[in-house]
Design an enzyme around this catalytic site. Structure first.
Site, PDB file in Angstrom:
ATOM      1  N   SER A 135     -46.239 -41.331  -7.976  1.00  0.00           N
ATOM      2  CA  SER A 135     -45.788 -42.565  -7.594  1.00  0.00           C
ATOM      3  C   SER A 135     -46.286 -43.175  -6.378  1.00  0.00           C
ATOM      4  O   SER A 135     -46.410 -42.298  -5.410  1.00  0.00           O
ATOM      5  CB  SER A 135     -44.112 -42.372  -7.343  1.00  0.00           C
ATOM      6  OG  SER A 135     -43.483 -43.715  -6.796  1.00  0.00           O
ATOM      7  N   LYS A 161     -48.087 -44.512 -11.333  1.00  0.00           N
ATOM      8  CA  LYS A 161     -46.888 -45.515 -11.151  1.00  0.00           C
ATOM      9  C   LYS A 161     -47.196 -46.230  -9.870  1.00  0.00           C
ATOM     10  O   LYS A 161     -47.405 -45.678  -8.819  1.00  0.00           O
ATOM     11  CB  LYS A 161     -45.554 -44.747 -11.223  1.00  0.00           C
ATOM     12  CG  LYS A 161     -44.477 -45.674 -10.506  1.00  0.00           C
ATOM     13  CD  LYS A 161     -42.994 -44.985 -11.026  1.00  0.00           C
ATOM     14  CE  LYS A 161     -42.154 -44.846  -9.716  1.00  0.00           C
ATOM     15  NZ  LYS A 161     -41.077 -44.439  -9.939  1.00  0.00           N
ATOM     16  N   LYS A 163     -45.793 -48.742  -7.020  1.00  0.00           N
ATOM     17  CA  LYS A 163     -44.670 -49.536  -6.532  1.00  0.00           C
ATOM     18  C   LYS A 163     -45.081 -50.995  -6.297  1.00  0.00           C
ATOM     19  O   LYS A 163     -46.117 -51.333  -5.751  1.00  0.00           O
ATOM     20  CB  LYS A 163     -44.192 -49.113  -5.168  1.00  0.00           C
ATOM     21  CG  LYS A 163     -43.583 -47.494  -5.323  1.00  0.00           C
ATOM     22  CD  LYS A 163     -42.222 -47.805  -6.056  1.00  0.00           C
ATOM     23  CE  LYS A 163     -41.616 -46.342  -5.771  1.00  0.00           C
ATOM     24  NZ  LYS A 163     -40.389 -46.457  -6.388  1.00  0.00           N
ATOM     25  N   ASP A 189     -43.230 -50.084 -10.647  1.00  0.00           N
ATOM     26  CA  ASP A 189     -41.712 -49.860 -10.440  1.00  0.00           C
ATOM     27  C   ASP A 189     -41.426 -50.867  -9.199  1.00  0.00           C
ATOM     28  O   ASP A 189     -41.912 -50.697  -8.175  1.00  0.00           O
ATOM     29  CB  ASP A 189     -41.306 -48.392  -9.940  1.00  0.00           C
ATOM     30  CG  ASP A 189     -39.906 -48.197  -9.421  1.00  0.00           C
ATOM     31  OD1 ASP A 189     -39.222 -49.008  -9.711  1.00  0.00           O
ATOM     32  OD2 ASP A 189     -39.626 -46.780  -9.023  1.00  0.00           O
ATOM     33  N   GLU A 214     -40.574 -50.677 -14.359  1.00  0.00           N
ATOM     34  CA  GLU A 214     -39.192 -50.125 -14.038  1.00  0.00           C
ATOM     35  C   GLU A 214     -38.352 -50.863 -13.057  1.00  0.00           C
ATOM     36  O   GLU A 214     -38.924 -51.250 -11.993  1.00  0.00           O
ATOM     37  CB  GLU A 214     -39.510 -48.585 -13.250  1.00  0.00           C
ATOM     38  CG  GLU A 214     -38.424 -47.578 -13.068  1.00  0.00           C
ATOM     39  CD  GLU A 214     -38.862 -46.397 -12.246  1.00  0.00           C
ATOM     40  OE1 GLU A 214     -40.015 -46.245 -12.298  1.00  0.00           O
ATOM     41  OE2 GLU A 214     -38.179 -45.814 -11.513  1.00  0.00           O
ATOM     42  N   ASP A 239     -33.837 -47.462 -13.831  1.00  0.00           N
ATOM     43  CA  ASP A 239     -33.665 -46.472 -12.952  1.00  0.00           C
ATOM     44  C   ASP A 239     -32.353 -46.857 -12.449  1.00  0.00           C
ATOM     45  O   ASP A 239     -31.516 -46.205 -12.821  1.00  0.00           O
ATOM     46  CB  ASP A 239     -34.712 -46.473 -12.097  1.00  0.00           C
ATOM     47  CG  ASP A 239     -34.709 -45.403 -10.964  1.00  0.00           C
ATOM     48  OD1 ASP A 239     -33.706 -44.807 -10.960  1.00  0.00           O
ATOM     49  OD2 ASP A 239     -35.705 -45.443 -10.194  1.00  0.00           O
ATOM     50  N   LYS A 263     -32.886 -39.618 -13.448  1.00  0.00           N
ATOM     51  CA  LYS A 263     -32.760 -38.785 -12.096  1.00  0.00           C
ATOM     52  C   LYS A 263     -31.523 -37.933 -11.805  1.00  0.00           C
ATOM     53  O   LYS A 263     -30.360 -38.608 -12.080  1.00  0.00           O
ATOM     54  CB  LYS A 263     -32.957 -39.808 -11.101  1.00  0.00           C
ATOM     55  CG  LYS A 263     -34.387 -40.264 -10.609  1.00  0.00           C
ATOM     56  CD  LYS A 263     -34.111 -41.292  -9.544  1.00  0.00           C
ATOM     57  CE  LYS A 263     -35.517 -42.112  -9.435  1.00  0.00           C
ATOM     58  NZ  LYS A 263     -35.379 -43.208  -8.364  1.00  0.00           N
ATOM     59  N   GLY A 291     -38.112 -38.919  -9.802  1.00  0.00           N
ATOM     60  CA  GLY A 291     -37.775 -38.045  -8.472  1.00  0.00           C
ATOM     61  C   GLY A 291     -37.337 -38.861  -7.265  1.00  0.00           C
ATOM     62  O   GLY A 291     -37.311 -39.989  -7.312  1.00  0.00           O
TER      63      GLY A 291
HETATM   64  O1  OSB Z   1     -37.489 -45.622  -7.508  1.00  0.00           O
HETATM   65  O2  OSB Z   1     -38.409 -44.019  -8.656  1.00  0.00           O
HETATM   66  C1  OSB Z   1     -38.084 -44.459  -7.456  1.00  0.00           C
HETATM   67  C2  OSB Z   1     -38.622 -42.502  -4.415  1.00  0.00           C
HETATM   68  C3  OSB Z   1     -37.249 -42.750  -3.680  1.00  0.00           C
HETATM   69  C4  OSB Z   1     -36.526 -43.615  -4.422  1.00  0.00           C
HETATM   70  C5  OSB Z   1     -36.584 -44.029  -5.483  1.00  0.00           C
HETATM   71  C6  OSB Z   1     -37.739 -43.968  -6.162  1.00  0.00           C
HETATM   72  C7  OSB Z   1     -38.793 -43.067  -5.513  1.00  0.00           C
HETATM   73  C8  OSB Z   1     -39.979 -42.885  -6.335  1.00  0.00           C
HETATM   74  C9  OSB Z   1     -40.845 -41.601  -5.974  1.00  0.00           C
HETATM   75  O3  OSB Z   1     -40.777 -43.705  -7.096  1.00  0.00           O
HETATM   76  C10 OSB Z   1     -40.372 -40.427  -6.888  1.00  0.00           C
HETATM   77  C11 OSB Z   1     -40.994 -39.092  -6.568  1.00  0.00           C
HETATM   78  O4  OSB Z   1     -42.285 -38.940  -6.659  1.00  0.00           O
HETATM   79  O5  OSB Z   1     -40.007 -38.217  -6.012  1.00  0.00           O
HETATM   80 MG    MG Z   2     -37.621 -46.060  -9.513  1.00  0.00          MG
END
Ligand code: OSB
Ligand code: MG
Length: 368
Positions: A135, A161, A163, A189, A214, A239, A263, A291
């Site tokens: 991510s 991925k 953001k 995402d 996402e 999510d 998650k 994650g």
């Molecule tokens: O939306 O997936 C998410 C991290 C913190 C809160 C929300 C998200 C995320 C990530 C990172 O996208 C996921 C990871 O690598 O642990």
């Molecule tokens: Mg997410």
């Protein structure tokens, strides 16, 4: 299995680089760990709640509070628990799924260690290693983003991925596609940063063959996602909106998502996560493991979950080094883009005592 006590431990670990999402920037991770002790074993749980209630309503101080005042006393009063009984014992207390998940994880770990079984075996893992995605946070500019993505690809990550948020969507996606090619498994995402009024902007992502987008809309806007799915071609993955197997079944039935990010913390634990997997498999909906910047403890359990058969897309199960220069456990290291599923009893690893001591900011011992 008789519980003899529960320790709440707070740790603080710096991130290797700031991680920026549409809801904020993180530079350190303030994490609540839950350790349960029994007559002859201990078990570890990791609470994924963040310092501030920006990803969801939960936050780490509230998780500690509800565990201390309600959840731990209820489990300790209920007599010898099994991991499968924890969710039922905690059901009268509304919400607080991340706190519940951490306690259930710790009880499950203790139980499995006692019985000599691994998380992977318990959850139904069918692989001994899982492919890993990464991510990538929002950056100050496209050159920085391309460097970051290039670095992760060089490390072996098999899926990227990005953001996104309004103002940081089309341009970064186009740049990454142009630089790294059509074969790159790429997804985005938004962490709820858009509204249905942005449907036309989001449709501009269609030509880039993203695996999925996402959580574009608000967590409670399930019908908005149904409508958006009619207006864009990129598959929608939920999510934040999915807090239970029931939510997943409803979202799928309504046509709000074509993919689900699972998650365990968000949904109240690994056992509910497995039920979501089962619901999705029954409906032909692909899932992947999300994650929350976990330490090696949560990462171990996530990797075990991601080895279940329905996890057909690479997850955010990155190596420890993606976030932490020094993890509290032996680090998870990428091997040809994969992480190995631990096979030892329970999580298959424990914190390294000296390392844990270094990052601990507070401990609290609860006996009932
Ligand atoms: O939306 O997936 C998410 C991290 C913190 C809160 C929300 C998200 C995320 C990530 C990172 O996208 C996921 C990871 O690598 O642990
Ligand atoms: Mg997410």
């Amino acid at each position: 299995m008789k519980l003899t006590g529960v320790e709440l431990r707070r740790i603080s670990i710096p991130l290797v680089a700031p991680f920026r999402t549409s809801f904020g920037t993180q530079t350190t991770r303030d994490i609540l760990l839950v350790r349960v002790t029994t007559d002859d074993a201990e078990g570890w749980g990791e609470c994924v709640a963040m310092a501030d209630p920006l990803y969801s309503s939960e936050y780490v101080d509230a998780a500690a509070d509800v565990l201390r005042r309600f959840l731990v006393p209820a489990v300790m009063a209920a007599g010898p628990p099994t991991a499968h009984s924890v969710a039922g014992i905690l059901a009268p207390f509304k919400g607080h799924r991340m706190a519940k998940a951490a306690l259930e994880m710790a009880v499950l770990d203790a139980e499995l260690r006692t019985e000599g079984r691994s998380f992977g075996r318990e959850l139904g893992a069918v692989r001994d290693r899982v492919p890993c995605g990464v991510s990538v946070g929002i950056m100050d500019g496209v050159p920085e983003l391309l460097d970051a993505v290039g670095g992760y690809l060089a490390e072996g990550y098999v899926r990227v991925k990005l953001k996104i948020e309004p103002g940081w969507d089309l341009e970064p996606v186009r740049a990454v596609r142009e630089r790294y090619g059509d074969d790159l498994l790429l997804q985005v995402d938004a962490n709820t940063a858009y509204t249905l009024a942005d449907a036309r902007q989001l449709a501009r992502l269609d030509p880039f063959d993203l695996l999925l987008i996402e959580q574009p809309l608000d967590e409670e806007d399930v019908l908005g996602h149904v409508e958006l799915a009619r207006r864009i071609r990129t598959p929608i993955c939920l999510d934040e909106s999915i807090a239970s197997a029931r939510d997943a079944a409803a979202a799928i039935r309504l046509g709000a998502c074509q993919v689900v990010n699972i998650k365990p913390g968000r949904v109240g634990g690994y056992l509910e996560a497995r039920r979501i997997h089962d619901v999705c498999v029954a409906h032909g909906i692909p899932v992947w493991c999300g994650g929350m910047l976990e330490t090696g403890l949560g990462r171990a359990a996530n990797v075990a979950l991601a080895a279940m058969p329905g996890f057909t897309l690479p997850g955010d199960t990155s190596a420890s080094g993606r976030y932490y220069a020094s993890d509290i456990t032996e680090p998870f290291v990428l091997d040809d883009g994969h992480l190995e599923v631990p096979t030892g009893p329970g999580l298959g690893l424990v914190p390294v005592p000296d390392r844990l001591a270094e990052v601990t900011t507070a401990t609290e011992w609860l006996t009932g």
